[in-house]
Design a protein around this motif. Structure first.
Motif, PDB file in Angstrom:
ATOM      1  N   ASN A  35       1.021  -1.192   0.201  1.00 31.07           N
ATOM      2  CA  ASN A  35       0.093   0.060   0.041  1.00 31.07           C
ATOM      3  C   ASN A  35       0.877   1.205   0.127  1.00 31.07           C
ATOM      4  O   ASN A  35       0.680   2.343   0.833  1.00 31.07           O
ATOM      5  CB  ASN A  35      -0.948  -0.093   1.118  1.00 31.07           C
ATOM      6  N   CYS A  36       1.969   1.207  -0.758  1.00 29.78           N
ATOM      7  CA  CYS A  36       2.674   2.494  -0.843  1.00 29.78           C
ATOM      8  C   CYS A  36       3.055   2.894  -2.295  1.00 29.78           C
ATOM      9  O   CYS A  36       2.553   2.099  -3.226  1.00 29.78           O
ATOM     10  CB  CYS A  36       4.473   1.942  -0.755  1.00 29.78           C
ATOM     11  N   GLN A  37       3.140   4.166  -2.446  1.00 36.86           N
ATOM     12  CA  GLN A  37       3.468   4.743  -3.660  1.00 36.86           C
ATOM     13  C   GLN A  37       4.757   5.005  -3.672  1.00 36.86           C
ATOM     14  O   GLN A  37       5.457   5.591  -3.150  1.00 36.86           O
ATOM     15  CB  GLN A  37       2.358   6.156  -3.921  1.00 36.86           C
ATOM     16  N   VAL A  38       5.415   4.602  -4.959  1.00 39.08           N
ATOM     17  CA  VAL A  38       6.877   4.951  -5.221  1.00 39.08           C
ATOM     18  C   VAL A  38       6.948   6.038  -6.149  1.00 39.08           C
ATOM     19  O   VAL A  38       6.399   6.108  -7.278  1.00 39.08           O
ATOM     20  CB  VAL A  38       7.388   3.694  -5.906  1.00 39.08           C
ATOM     21  N   GLN A  78       5.524  20.871  -1.422  1.00 37.61           N
ATOM     22  CA  GLN A  78       4.022  20.728  -1.005  1.00 37.61           C
ATOM     23  C   GLN A  78       3.316  19.608  -1.564  1.00 37.61           C
ATOM     24  O   GLN A  78       2.549  18.870  -1.149  1.00 37.61           O
ATOM     25  CB  GLN A  78       3.369  21.970  -1.647  1.00 37.61           C
ATOM     26  N   LEU A  79       3.865  19.409  -2.871  1.00 37.99           N
ATOM     27  CA  LEU A  79       3.254  18.095  -3.593  1.00 37.99           C
ATOM     28  C   LEU A  79       3.590  16.741  -2.691  1.00 37.99           C
ATOM     29  O   LEU A  79       2.735  15.958  -2.446  1.00 37.99           O
ATOM     30  CB  LEU A  79       3.665  18.164  -5.006  1.00 37.99           C
ATOM     31  N   LEU A  80       4.782  16.527  -2.523  1.00 33.40           N
ATOM     32  CA  LEU A  80       5.151  15.472  -1.924  1.00 33.40           C
ATOM     33  C   LEU A  80       4.616  15.399  -0.573  1.00 33.40           C
ATOM     34  O   LEU A  80       4.326  14.200   0.062  1.00 33.40           O
ATOM     35  CB  LEU A  80       6.915  15.405  -1.708  1.00 33.40           C
ATOM     36  N   GLN A  81       4.578  16.542   0.322  1.00 32.41           N
ATOM     37  CA  GLN A  81       3.890  16.366   1.468  1.00 32.41           C
ATOM     38  C   GLN A  81       2.494  16.047   1.276  1.00 32.41           C
ATOM     39  O   GLN A  81       1.823  15.423   2.281  1.00 32.41           O
ATOM     40  CB  GLN A  81       3.843  17.653   2.267  1.00 32.41           C
ATOM     41  N   LEU A 135       5.682  12.155   8.748  1.00 37.65           N
ATOM     42  CA  LEU A 135       4.926  11.806   7.442  1.00 37.65           C
ATOM     43  C   LEU A 135       5.490  10.227   7.098  1.00 37.65           C
ATOM     44  O   LEU A 135       6.668  10.009   7.375  1.00 37.65           O
ATOM     45  CB  LEU A 135       5.504  12.634   6.232  1.00 37.65           C
ATOM     46  N   PRO A 136       4.540   9.548   6.569  1.00 40.23           N
ATOM     47  CA  PRO A 136       4.804   8.158   6.353  1.00 40.23           C
ATOM     48  C   PRO A 136       5.539   8.099   4.865  1.00 40.23           C
ATOM     49  O   PRO A 136       5.195   8.087   3.747  1.00 40.23           O
ATOM     50  CB  PRO A 136       3.569   7.477   6.026  1.00 40.23           C
ATOM     51  N   LEU A 137       7.029   8.435   4.992  1.00 39.41           N
ATOM     52  CA  LEU A 137       7.851   8.676   3.909  1.00 39.41           C
ATOM     53  C   LEU A 137       9.126   7.947   4.112  1.00 39.41           C
ATOM     54  O   LEU A 137       9.831   8.146   4.955  1.00 39.41           O
ATOM     55  CB  LEU A 137       8.107   9.948   3.626  1.00 39.41           C
ATOM     56  N   LEU A 138       9.573   7.295   3.272  1.00 44.46           N
ATOM     57  CA  LEU A 138      10.913   6.435   3.050  1.00 44.46           C
ATOM     58  C   LEU A 138      11.882   7.134   1.825  1.00 44.46           C
ATOM     59  O   LEU A 138      11.149   6.989   0.842  1.00 44.46           O
ATOM     60  CB  LEU A 138      10.913   4.988   2.831  1.00 44.46           C
ATOM     61  N   ARG A 184       0.313  12.310   2.771  1.00 39.53           N
ATOM     62  CA  ARG A 184      -0.785  12.497   3.901  1.00 39.53           C
ATOM     63  C   ARG A 184      -1.790  11.531   3.230  1.00 39.53           C
ATOM     64  O   ARG A 184      -2.586  11.079   4.050  1.00 39.53           O
ATOM     65  CB  ARG A 184      -1.347  13.857   4.187  1.00 39.53           C
ATOM     66  N   GLN A 185      -1.860  11.228   2.116  1.00 45.36           N
ATOM     67  CA  GLN A 185      -3.113  10.471   1.347  1.00 45.36           C
ATOM     68  C   GLN A 185      -2.502   8.837   1.501  1.00 45.36           C
ATOM     69  O   GLN A 185      -3.191   7.954   1.671  1.00 45.36           O
ATOM     70  CB  GLN A 185      -3.308  10.955  -0.096  1.00 45.36           C
TER      71      GLN A 185
END
Length: 1000
Positions: free
Chosen positions: A270-273, A322-325, A363-366, A329-330
């Motif tokens: 359930n991740c977006q790359v 802003q876009l990556l943020q 944020l849920p970000l790797l 969040r989605q």
């Protein structure tokens, strides 16, 4: 038309040795064009063409060396070498061809004469070039060597508007372009054909990983620990604890492959790359990796991404942030940037800002990046560097087997040693071997240029170019010393101790590392050492080799004799001190032979023979050549190749010229023995007979030499299944050799001739069913040789294993075969190693019927097949025929039967009865009773030819089994078979027969 001067020899004044990519471009049909145009118009056209040359080539990082008429010579890699110089030269040629096609003629005609279009034809080749300062005539530089000559000849062979590029130049980079099929061209001055591509245009790929995908990725290997670390980091990021992992490793170690494997596994998380990469090419734009992400998002219909793409560059970073943020969040985000070492400052700054924001807002970000060491220092709080090491031995072996499934284990070890665990080097060596040596791969060993890829050399030398001057000089000195570097010698040569900062820096940068033995360093990758060595000027190398040889001579009493002789032989040869080179290589060969290091012995003897060929011809030199060749023959008989025969044939010619009967006899003896080892029984017998005739000329004859010749002839006759004659000759040899062995207790050295003669007598007796006497002979042979780890011990154990197989004593057969394989590995004898492996596999098949044992037998067969088979290879064909017939592979079994019968034409009968039985089973399975009987009769004729009691008994059992399968009575045949097995003490076969009798 413009051509370089064809000069391949070293110049009087030394220049700079460089690995360059050379581009030649000429105007097509220029003579016809000039003839049809006004001189003034032609001059204007030339002016515009030359202006294109001068503008396009530098734009791609090249240097125009010379423009002559309508032709141009350009180089890439000087003064700055880049790993993608081949790609740059090809891009430059494509742009030049395109712009020339668009050129319009001067004047008012509007078209070129004869209605033709203006076009170039170009050739590109890369390699070592000696670069000297030029002048008004020679151009900016004078380029010496074959590389510019071959580039010019490729240009000559190219058609109108065609670009020919050698495969060596592009390597994996060829997938950046649309190309023709790979083809081979013959060029003047080159001994072998050159593989080339015609370039059609650019391909829609941007990363080397995509190029690898175009060729086909090998299965993913290893990296379990690293994948686990990435998985844990992703799990933390998904919980609102952002992470930044930078995977760091040298080029080719597999950073991108690891990340792509990990990202493929995130599809279920359930991740977006978001993906981006950086490149060193001049066309790279600021914020390149983020713009790539934006374009991907815009193509998916995300309007804000499209808007950001059209925004001013100064506004993009804030909008991107802003876009990556918003995306994070989605849904959890993985941001991957490859080749971070080439990122621009704005991209690096934005990367830090993204990470800081993610940590601040949880944020849920790797963040996942890949970079090379020492090129980009990542100063980010909390960022973790995951160092990616080269493959260990196990992973490297797995990778090689997947790429070259049929290669033998010794070639695989050489590839491992040469590649040093670097996956890219492993892959390129394997692909080069597959292309250049198909069908005979086991005969080659990787060399400095065996990858056949100048682009790989550029990849290595571009790393060297980034070293500090003192480090680069140190690396060159280490490369001249060799792959293994004694620290005392490095200190004598450079003044640097093993704790010197420059030495430690080379280790940190993955060039060299401390060896397991104290006092030595070793190159991490043999390929790197070879590339660095070839880049050193000839004069500099010669001086260093002379210096090293002098230092080694001064230390001759303080280092092991063998190591000193090997090094002195090598460095003396490199310094062209041929007499000293021959002396030390010969000594090193003798020491390796005494230690049963057969491959090293062959290598050293070949070096000694090569050195002798550089000395003035004389009778003394010829006799020394013959003497060394005969010791070379000793090493050959356990691992012979066709190339070995040429050495021994020349020795026979030289011996015949001497008129010395004993010398002639010995030369023929070793040539006959090598022929025997290759399975060429007829030729072996011919040479042994000639040797016996020569030995008997001298009166009184040399008794030891006669015994050796009689023993060899007996062994050849045994291989030809002429058992009565073989036993007579073997008994004569044994009778002469046995007292010599008993004269000194313990013997000074193992009596290998006696041991092998006893083993041959043993397998002959075993084949005749006299198993008790056979094992007594084996026991005597092993009492002489066991524990020596000599190649003959492997042969004795191998034959003992075969006799155990004939008896059906599978565990004992496996034990003896495993010992044969172990020793074969130690002495690097492919034949004994492979046969031991095959016996183990067949014994396992008879007891387990497992797929693994069937595969093991096939693998051993493939190892030997790549060398053209060899002595007693009909055994493997017979085993495989029986196995495949039982598995129901009729086509495969028939092929093995045919190969066994082909070996019979060389009088190799040992596996033919098995092959005929397999053919009989296939015929019975097809309901062809008459054909089955025909093949069984043939099997019985072979058993009678050999006088083989065990084969005759197994034929009886086979006849009974086929009768039962065809619904015919078989009690009588089973009874006869049981009686035979009982008389021969073949207990396993007897039990099997009795089980069948109980079921009838």
């Amino acid at each position: 038309m413009m051509h370089p001067t064809d000069r391949a020899s070293a110049p009087q004044a030394p220049g700079e040795r460089r690995n360059l990519t050379v581009l030649f471009a000429d105007l097509s049909e220029s003579t016809r064009l000039a003839d049809a145009m006004q001189a003034e118009h032609y001059a204007l056209m030339l002016r515009d063409l030359r202006a294109l040359y001068q503008s396009v080539v530098p734009r791609h990082g090249g240097t125009v060396v010379r423009i002559q008429g309508d032709g141009m010579l350009a180089i890439f890699g000087h003064p700055q070498m880049r790993e993608d110089d081949g790609r740059r030269a090809t891009e430059a040629a494509l742009e030049l061809h395109q712009l020339v096609r668009l050129m319009r003629p001067p004047g008012s005609s509007g078209q070129w004469p004869h209605g033709q279009e203006l076009s170039l034809h170009s050739g590109i080749h890369a390699g070592i070039v000696l670069v000297e300062e030029g002048d008004a005539v020679r151009g900016r530089f004078d380029l010496l060597g074959n590389t510019p000559n071959f580039a010019a000849r490729l240009s000559d062979q190219a058609g109108a508007d065609e670009i020919l590029v050698s495969e060596e130049t592009l390597g994996l980079h060829c997938h950046y372009f649309q190309t023709s099929e790979r083809r081979l061209v013959l060029l003047k001055g080159r001994s072998s054909a050159l593989a080339v591509y015609a370039i059609k245009g650019r391909a829609a790929i941007g990363r080397r990983f995509e190029a690898s995908q175009q060729r086909g990725l090998a299965p993913f290997v290893g990296r379990k620990f690293e994948l686990l670390q990435l998985k844990l980091a992703l799990a933390e990021a998904q919980q609102g604890r952002p992470a930044w992992i930078n995977i760091r490793a040298s080029a080719g170690v597999g950073k991108t492959r690891l990340t792509e494997e990990f990202l493929a596994r995130t599809a279920t998380q359930n991740c977006q790359v978001q993906r981006g990469y950086c490149e060193s090419y001049l066309s790279a734009e600021p914020l390149q990796p983020y713009l790539q992400m934006l374009r991907a998002l815009a193509s998916q219909g995300l309007g804000i991404a499209a808007a950001l793409l059209t925004a001013e560059a100064a506004a993009r970073p804030a909008g991107l942030l802003q876009l990556l943020q918003a995306l994070a969040r989605q849904r959890p985000q993985v941001i991957f940037i490859d080749d971070l070492q080439w990122a621009d400052d704005a991209s690096l700054l934005l990367l830090h800002r993204v990470y800081a924001l993610a940590r601040e807002q949880q944020l849920p970000l790797l963040l996942l990046t890949a970079s090379r060491p020492q090129e980009t220092e990542l100063q980010a709080d909390g960022a973790r560097v995951l160092e990616l090491a080269p493959f260990d031995a196990s992973d490297a072996e797995q990778a090689i087997v997947q790429l070259l499934p049929d290669t033998d284990p010794f070639v695989a070890l050489d590839i491992q040693r040469h590649a040093g665990g670097n996956p890219l080097f492993i892959e390129e060596l394997c692909h080069a071997i597959k292309h250049e040596h198909a069908g005979r791969r086991a005969l080659i060993r990787p060399r400095a240029d065996s990858a056949g890829q100048a682009w790989l050399a550029a990849l290595t030398l571009s790393r060297v170019a980034r070293l500090a001057p003192e480090q680069a000089a140190l690396l060159r000195a280490a490369a001249v010393i060799g792959n293994v570097i004694p620290t005392w010698l490095l200190q004598r040569l450079t003044g640097c101790t093993e704790q010197d900062p420059a030495v430690l820096a080379l280790a940190e940068r993955d060039f060299v590392f401390p060896d397991r033995r104290a006092g030595f360093f070793r190159f991490k990758h043999g390929l790197t050492r070879d590339v660095v060595y070839e880049s050193i000027g000839w004069h500099e190398r010669q001086a260093m080799h002379r210096h090293i040889a002098a230092e080694l001579r001064s230390q001759v009493h303080d280092t092991p004799r063998q190591a000193t002789d090997e090094l002195l032989g090598y460095h003396a040869a490199a310094a062209e001190q041929w007499a000293e080179a021959a002396l030390h290589a010969e000594r090193a060969g003798d020491q390796a032979l005494a230690a049963s290091a057969l491959d090293r012995a062959k290598k050293q003897y070949r070096a000694a023979l090569t050195a002798l060929e550089h000395l003035p011809s004389s009778g003394v030199i010829d006799m020394r050549w013959v003497a060394i060749a005969q010791r070379f023959g000793i090493a050959c008989v356990f691992d012979a190749s066709r190339a070995d025969l040429r050495v021994l044939q020349h020795a026979v010619q030289l011996a015949q010229g001497s008129g010395d009967a004993d010398l002639i006899a010995r030369a023929d003896y070793w040539l006959g023995y090598a022929s025997y080892a290759l399975g060429e029984v007829r030729e072996g017998l011919l040479h042994c007979e000639r040797g016996l005739l020569a030995a008997q000329v001298k009166q009184p004859p040399n008794g030891a030499l006669l015994a050796q010749l009689l023993g060899a002839q007996g062994q050849l006759l045994a291989a030809a299944a002429d058992y009565p004659a073989a036993l007579g000759l073997l008994d004569q040899a044994i009778a002469f050799l046995r007292p010599l062995n008993q004269a000194t207790v313990p013997p000074a050295r193992p009596a290998v001739s006696l041991a092998y003669s006893l083993a041959c007598r043993a397998y002959v007796l075993g084949d005749q069913g006299q198993f008790g006497e056979a094992h007594a002979c084996f026991d005597e042979a092993l009492a002489i040789i066991q524990g020596s780890n000599h190649a003959v011990e492997a042969s004795v154990q191998g034959w003992r294993a075969a006799v155990f197989l004939w008896q059906g004593r599978w565990p004992e057969a496996r034990q003896a075969a495993a010992e044969a394989q172990r020793i074969g590995g130690l002495v690097r004898s492919l034949f004994t190693y492979s046969m031991g492996h095959a016996v183990c596999a067949f014994a396992d098949w008879e007891t387990e019927r497992s797929a693994a044992s069937a595969l093991g037998l096939q693998v051993a067969a493939n190892w030997l097949a790549s060398r053209g088979g060899g002595l007693f290879s009909s055994l493997i064909h017979g085993w495989r025929a029986e196995l495949l017939a039982e598995q129901g592979d009729a086509a495969g079994a028939r092929l093995q039967v045919a190969q066994a019968l082909r070996r019979a034409r060389q009088r190799d009968w040992i596996g033919v009865a098995m092959a005929y039985r397999a053919a009989a089973r296939l015929a019975a399975d097809a309901g062809q009773a008459a054909r089955a009987s025909h093949y069984l009769a043939a099997a019985q004729r072979v058993a009678a030819l050999r006088g083989s009691a065990h084969e005759a008994a197994v034929n009886q059992l086979c006849a009974a089994e086929l009768a039962l399968a065809l619904g015919e009575p078989a009690q009588h045949q089973l009874s006869e078979a049981a009686a035979s097995f009982e008389a021969l003490n073949m207990a396993w076969h007897l039990q099997k027969t009795r089980r069948l009798m109980a079921c009838v």
